[in-house]
Design a protein around this motif. Structure first.
Motif, short mmCIF file in Angstrom:
data_model
loop_
_atom_site.label_atom_id
_atom_site.label_comp_id
_atom_site.label_asym_id
_atom_site.label_seq_id
_atom_site.Cartn_x
_atom_site.Cartn_y
_atom_site.Cartn_z
N GLU A 152 50.28 38.93 41.00
CA GLU A 152 49.23 39.92 41.26
C GLU A 152 48.02 39.70 40.35
O GLU A 152 46.87 39.82 40.79
N LEU A 153 48.29 39.38 39.11
CA LEU A 153 47.20 39.12 38.16
C LEU A 153 46.40 37.89 38.57
O LEU A 153 45.16 37.91 38.58
N ASP A 163 46.25 36.57 41.59
CA ASP A 163 45.57 36.85 42.86
C ASP A 163 44.24 37.54 42.62
O ASP A 163 43.24 37.25 43.28
N GLY A 164 44.23 38.47 41.67
CA GLY A 164 43.03 39.26 41.45
C GLY A 164 42.00 38.61 40.55
O GLY A 164 40.79 38.79 40.75
N GLU A 165 42.46 37.84 39.56
CA GLU A 165 41.53 37.32 38.56
C GLU A 165 41.58 35.81 38.37
O GLU A 165 40.82 35.26 37.58
N LYS A 181 50.16 44.44 31.78
CA LYS A 181 50.19 44.95 33.16
C LYS A 181 51.48 45.71 33.43
O LYS A 181 51.50 46.69 34.18
N ARG A 206 45.85 33.95 50.72
CA ARG A 206 46.47 35.09 50.01
C ARG A 206 46.53 34.83 48.52
O ARG A 206 46.37 35.74 47.71
N HIS A 207 46.81 33.58 48.15
CA HIS A 207 46.98 33.21 46.75
C HIS A 207 46.07 32.02 46.42
O HIS A 207 46.56 30.88 46.29
N TRP A 221 44.82 30.91 43.79
CA TRP A 221 45.19 30.21 42.56
C TRP A 221 46.17 29.07 42.83
O TRP A 221 46.25 28.11 42.06
N GLN A 233 34.97 32.19 47.04
CA GLN A 233 34.91 32.52 45.62
C GLN A 233 33.52 32.28 45.04
O GLN A 233 33.10 32.97 44.12
N GLN A 274 31.61 35.40 45.57
CA GLN A 274 32.11 36.48 44.72
C GLN A 274 31.71 36.28 43.26
O GLN A 274 31.33 37.24 42.57
#
Length: 329
Positions: free
Chosen positions: A54-55, A57-59, A72, A129-130, A132, A191, A194
């Motif tokens: 999750e980390l 994915d978001g950052e 987290k 989705r991922h 990274w 990206q 973004q």
């Protein structure tokens, strides 16, 4: 003992399998026992891996650290080290867990082509989705149960169709390499907007000077014709372009299979993917739609035979219109 790199890495690429090989494999295959010392565990390895994904994915992977994952989850970093020796082993677990989202293609109806298509589409979706995942080089694979199952399934898809073992391996890796490359470009495009705050339209508008003052149609006649036909109006790193390229890759494998058997075990027409092509003669401009004029300069527009109608005669006019719309009142 893990071999430490002799030089500091200059690229942002991460390498799987950089930690302790035995510990990583024990964690991947569930052989390593749960911590027995200390207070009663309030964590699980799965929780840690999911939080890390999750980390990332978001950052992105640059934000991934044992400290950030611990924060987290509301624990101290030392709590995590009781489960995972380091970030290197954690990354291996993240990769195999993400690979577990890939469905096995054995049950996909149809022959080898339909199965490789399904595998490619699942990869494409996974990379979006991922993102990274694409920043970890696959040259040193994670030998976890989920990734190995996916790999075995893809190899089974091309088994028994007339290819040698080396050719089977090459065919699967050819599709994987194409999807990975196309996925990286598509993800990087999203990206870039973004991370910079600049849209594609804004970026091209800032370069209107090139098309107005520097671009010479006589020097680049092919590009000039393609601009006139609207070929450059759509971004090249779209899903439509990806699907077109995937079809061509599969066509090449199919030609090899056909040459070995004297026939094709499944028709190209059975493919589930659309083939986005323009109905136009190579080297010739598309038919003009009389009466169609540019919304900016009023000049005549050469409309493509298929696809979305064009509103501007050139990218320069499109950029001038954009600047006019966004000019302060």
């Amino acid at each position: 003992m893990a071999v430490k790199p002799k030089r500091r890495r200059k690229s942002a690429t991460e390498y799987s399998g950089s930690g302790d090989a035995v510990r990583s494999l024990e964690l991947l295959w569930g052989i390593r026992k749960r911590p027995s010392r200390g207070p009663r565990p309030g964590l699980s390895l799965d929780q840690i891996v999911r939080a890390a994904i999750e980390l990332a994915d978001g950052e992105g992977l640059s934000a991934l650290s044992m400290q950030r994952v611990a924060a987290k989850l509301g624990f101290t970093p030392m709590s995590l080290y009781r489960y995972v020796p380091s970030k290197a082993e954690l990354l291996d677990l993240m990769l195999d867990t993400a690979a577990g989202e890939m469905p096995l293609v054995d049950g996909v109806p149809g022959g080898w082509r339909a199965k490789l298509e399904a595998s490619a589409l699942a990869d494409w979706a996974l990379y979006h989705r991922h993102p990274w995942f694409l920043h970890v080089t696959p040259v040193r694979p994670v030998m976890g149960p989920k990734g190995m199952a996916t790999y075995e399934s893809a190899l089974r898809a091309v088994s028994g169709i007339g290819l040698t073992d080396r050719e089977m391996l090459a065919a699967v890796h050819l599709v994987d390499s194409y999807v990975r490359g196309a996925g990286r470009l598509a993800v990087d495009r999203a990206q870039a907007e973004q991370e910079t705050g600049v849209t594609d339209e804004q970026w091209w508008t800032e370069r209107a000077y090139f098309f107005e003052k520097l671009f010479d149609p006589a020097r680049h006649p092919t590009m000039a014709r393609m601009m006139s036909s609207g070929a450059f109006d759509e971004h090249p790193f779209t899903e439509e372009v990806f699907l077109f390229g995937l079809q061509r890759v599969l066509d090449g494998i199919e030609a090899l299979v056909r040459s070995r058997s004297g026939r094709c075990d499944e028709s190209r027409e059975t493919s589930r993917l659309p083939v986005p092509v323009r109905d136009e003669t190579p080297g010739e401009p598309p038919p003009r739609d009389e009466g169609s004029t540019c919304a900016q300069c009023g000049g005549e527009i050469a409309q493509p035979a298929t696809g979305r109608p064009r509103a501007y005669c050139s990218r320069a006019c499109q950029q001038r219109a954009y600047r006019a719309r966004n000019a302060p009142e």
